[in-house]
Motif scaffolding. Structure first.
Motif, short mmCIF file in Angstrom:
data_model
loop_
_atom_site.label_atom_id
_atom_site.label_comp_id
_atom_site.label_asym_id
_atom_site.label_seq_id
_atom_site.Cartn_x
_atom_site.Cartn_y
_atom_site.Cartn_z
N UNK A 115 0.83 -1.21 0.00
CA UNK A 115 0.00 0.00 0.00
C UNK A 115 0.86 1.26 0.00
N UNK A 116 1.94 1.24 0.76
CA UNK A 116 2.83 2.41 0.81
C UNK A 116 3.43 2.70 -0.56
N UNK A 169 -4.45 6.63 2.99
CA UNK A 169 -4.12 5.51 3.87
C UNK A 169 -5.25 5.25 4.85
N UNK A 170 -5.85 6.33 5.36
CA UNK A 170 -6.96 6.20 6.29
C UNK A 170 -8.14 5.49 5.61
N UNK A 171 -8.37 5.81 4.35
CA UNK A 171 -9.41 5.14 3.58
C UNK A 171 -9.08 3.68 3.36
N UNK A 229 -9.16 3.31 10.22
CA UNK A 229 -8.42 3.00 11.44
C UNK A 229 -7.26 3.97 11.62
N UNK A 230 -7.32 4.79 12.64
CA UNK A 230 -6.23 5.73 12.92
C UNK A 230 -4.96 4.98 13.30
N UNK A 231 -5.11 3.89 14.05
CA UNK A 231 -3.94 3.13 14.50
C UNK A 231 -3.19 2.51 13.32
N UNK A 232 -3.95 1.87 12.39
CA UNK A 232 -3.30 1.25 11.24
C UNK A 232 -2.70 2.31 10.32
N UNK A 233 -3.39 3.44 10.17
CA UNK A 233 -2.85 4.53 9.35
C UNK A 233 -1.53 5.02 9.91
N UNK A 283 1.22 2.39 9.26
CA UNK A 283 1.64 2.32 7.87
C UNK A 283 2.48 3.53 7.46
N UNK A 284 2.15 4.70 8.00
CA UNK A 284 2.87 5.92 7.61
C UNK A 284 4.06 6.21 8.51
N UNK A 285 4.18 5.47 9.62
CA UNK A 285 5.31 5.68 10.51
C UNK A 285 5.20 6.95 11.34
N UNK A 286 3.98 7.34 11.68
CA UNK A 286 3.77 8.52 12.51
C UNK A 286 2.90 8.12 13.70
#
Length: 479
Positions: free
Chosen positions: A410-411, A441-443, A448-452, A455-458
């Motif tokens: 996805x990234x 990414x949120x979509x 999911x805020x946690x998975x987003x 995935x983005x490393x923030x």
């Protein structure tokens, strides 16, 4: 010792001319009993050879393949039970019948445990002999039918996989090339990246050729040490090395009349290169530890993901062998060269793994397909198959969605999407790039805020803060 010198006048050919009759080897240390059996079985239409002891019998079996071994139990030097065990080690399909004057239930059990198919007691009743041998021949035929059926079923299963899915120009060119050269005997070299389906191409070459009814034999050259690879290719004689307890046919003999596919041919040692070159030049070889020259009719198809021309220049691969292997060259296209085939392949794998994993998947989200099409697929079709299998297993409903795909895929796909959306680097502000990354990414994670964040490393806190900021600015944020 040759069959002729061993069997002498006691070998009797069938009296009826025509095709080869079924063969029986009679082993008995009593000459009169042996000759009587030879005459009886010859009159019954069998081709018969005989031997006076177990050692001579083993020599005959190695040179004169037969269907049934009929042996006396009590013999000097080597008894019938030992002979059956040794004969079965070299030919598990051999039918075996034991004769003895010491008939008992215990003797019959011992004979069956040793591998005998049936049992006769002396003095022999010739009607019983004919009946038992006919029964043994029927069992041999049944074994052959089952072996043939298993081989046909395996071939049919292989044929269901042997299809290159896709209609892109690279695939059309590939299929046309396969159709053009499949019927030739010329050696084929298949090159391409890992996961592009080189074995699939080799199987198609075999199945579209006149060799389709003969074996397709595969050997992964990189998986074996040099000594084992030589034995696998050419076979070995009994005693050729430690652990060689019986003669073994190699892949060349297994593939006689058919196709031998040598995968990762660039990994073979200089010694094996010399032996392979000799076969390609003369179509003959010797087993390891043997001196008998064996000729077979085998078409060789080789594959590699290495640059063999570079290997030749570096002195690691023989130039003459390279030219012998590379008579016809087929290049397997990478998946990134045919992105239009990705949806068809993906749907095929979804259907396959949904059935295997008892998943009722009725729909693949459009954004999943677009994500798969944007990805570069360094692992090619094999990587796509693995990704789809994982996604199917992770799906808990009837719809396969972006959140079921691996985060790294996805990234990378997201980076490609930024360009499609007009977010150029350079040319766009950091805030614009960040907004696109977070929202998409949120979509993809289903809100999911946690998975987003993962995935983005923030941090999760930063994701939630930005989402609130976007909503306040009037940006539509899907939950």
């Amino acid at each position: 010792m040759s069959v002729a010198s061993t069997v002498s006048a006691e070998k009797v050919a069938p009296k009826t001319p025509g095709a080869r009759r079924r063969r029986i080897l009679v082993v008995d240390d009593e000459p009169h009993a042996r000759r009587a059996l030879v005459e009886l079985l010859s009159d019954d239409g069998y081709e018969v050879a005989s031997a006076g002891d177990g050692f001579k019998a083993l020599g005959i079996l190695r040179e004169w393949p037969c269907e049934v071994l009929l042996t006396d139990w009590r013999m000097p030097v080597m008894d019938g039970i030992t002979l059956i065990k040794k004969a079965r080690e070299e030919n598990p399909q051999l039918g075996c019948v034991v004769m003895t004057a010491f008939g008992s239930v215990e003797s019959a059990v011992e004979a069956m445990k040793a591998g005998a198919d049936d049992y006769l007691t002396k003095p022999l009743n010739f009607d019983a002999v004919s009946l038992v041998l006919a029964r043994a021949m029927d069992r041999i035929e049944e074994r052959r039918e089952l072996t043939s059926l298993r081989a046909r079923n395996a071939e049919q299963r292989a044929q269901t996989r042997t299809k290159i899915l896709g209609s892109s120009p690279p695939v059309q060119s590939l299929v046309a090339m396969i159709d053009q050269v499949a019927g030739a005997r010329a050696t084929v070299m298949i090159t391409g990246e890992s996961g592009t389906g080189k074995e699939l191409i080799a199987r198609m070459l075999h199945e579209k050729s006149g060799r389709v009814d003969k074996p397709f034999v595969r050997l992964h050259c990189a998986a074996l040490a040099e000594s084992l690879l030589e034995s696998e290719l050419f076979g070995h004689e009994r005693g050729a090395f430690t652990g060689a307890n019986a003669r073994r046919e190699g892949r060349f003999e297994e593939a006689d009349g058919g196709t031998l596919f040598l995968d990762e041919i660039g990994e073979i040692s200089p010694t094996i290169q010399v032996k392979l070159l000799r076969f390609l030049q003369q179509r003959e070889f010797e087993r390891v530890g043997g001196n008998k020259t064996i000729s077979v009719d085998v078409r060789v198809v080789a594959a590699t993901n290495r640059d063999l021309e570079a290997e030749v220049k570096a002195g690691r691969f023989r130039e003459d062998l390279y030219f012998r292997l590379n008579v016809i060259h087929i290049q397997a296209p990478p998946l990134r060269a045919r992105p239009g085939d990705v949806p068809l392949l993906a749907r095929h794998f979804v259907a396959k793994y949904a059935q295997e994993n008892a998943r009722n998947i009725e729909e693949v989200a459009p954004e999943v397909m677009s994500t798969l099409e944007r990805y570069d697929w360094p692992g090619n079709v094999r990587e796509l198959e693995n990704v789809v299998e994982r996604a199917v297993v992770m799906t808990d409903g009837t719809r396969l969605e972006l959140r079921h795909l691996p985060a790294e895929l996805l990234r990378q796909s997201e980076r490609g999407l930024l360009g499609e959306l007009g977010v150029q680097i350079p040319g766009s502000s950091l805030a614009e790039i960040e907004r696109h990354a977070i929202l998409r990414t949120y979509e993809a994670t289903g809100g999911s805020s946690a998975e987003t964040a993962e995935m983005l490393g923030i941090s999760v806190r930063k994701v939630q803060y930005r989402l609130r900021e976007y909503r306040e600015a009037g940006v539509m944020v899907e939950d």
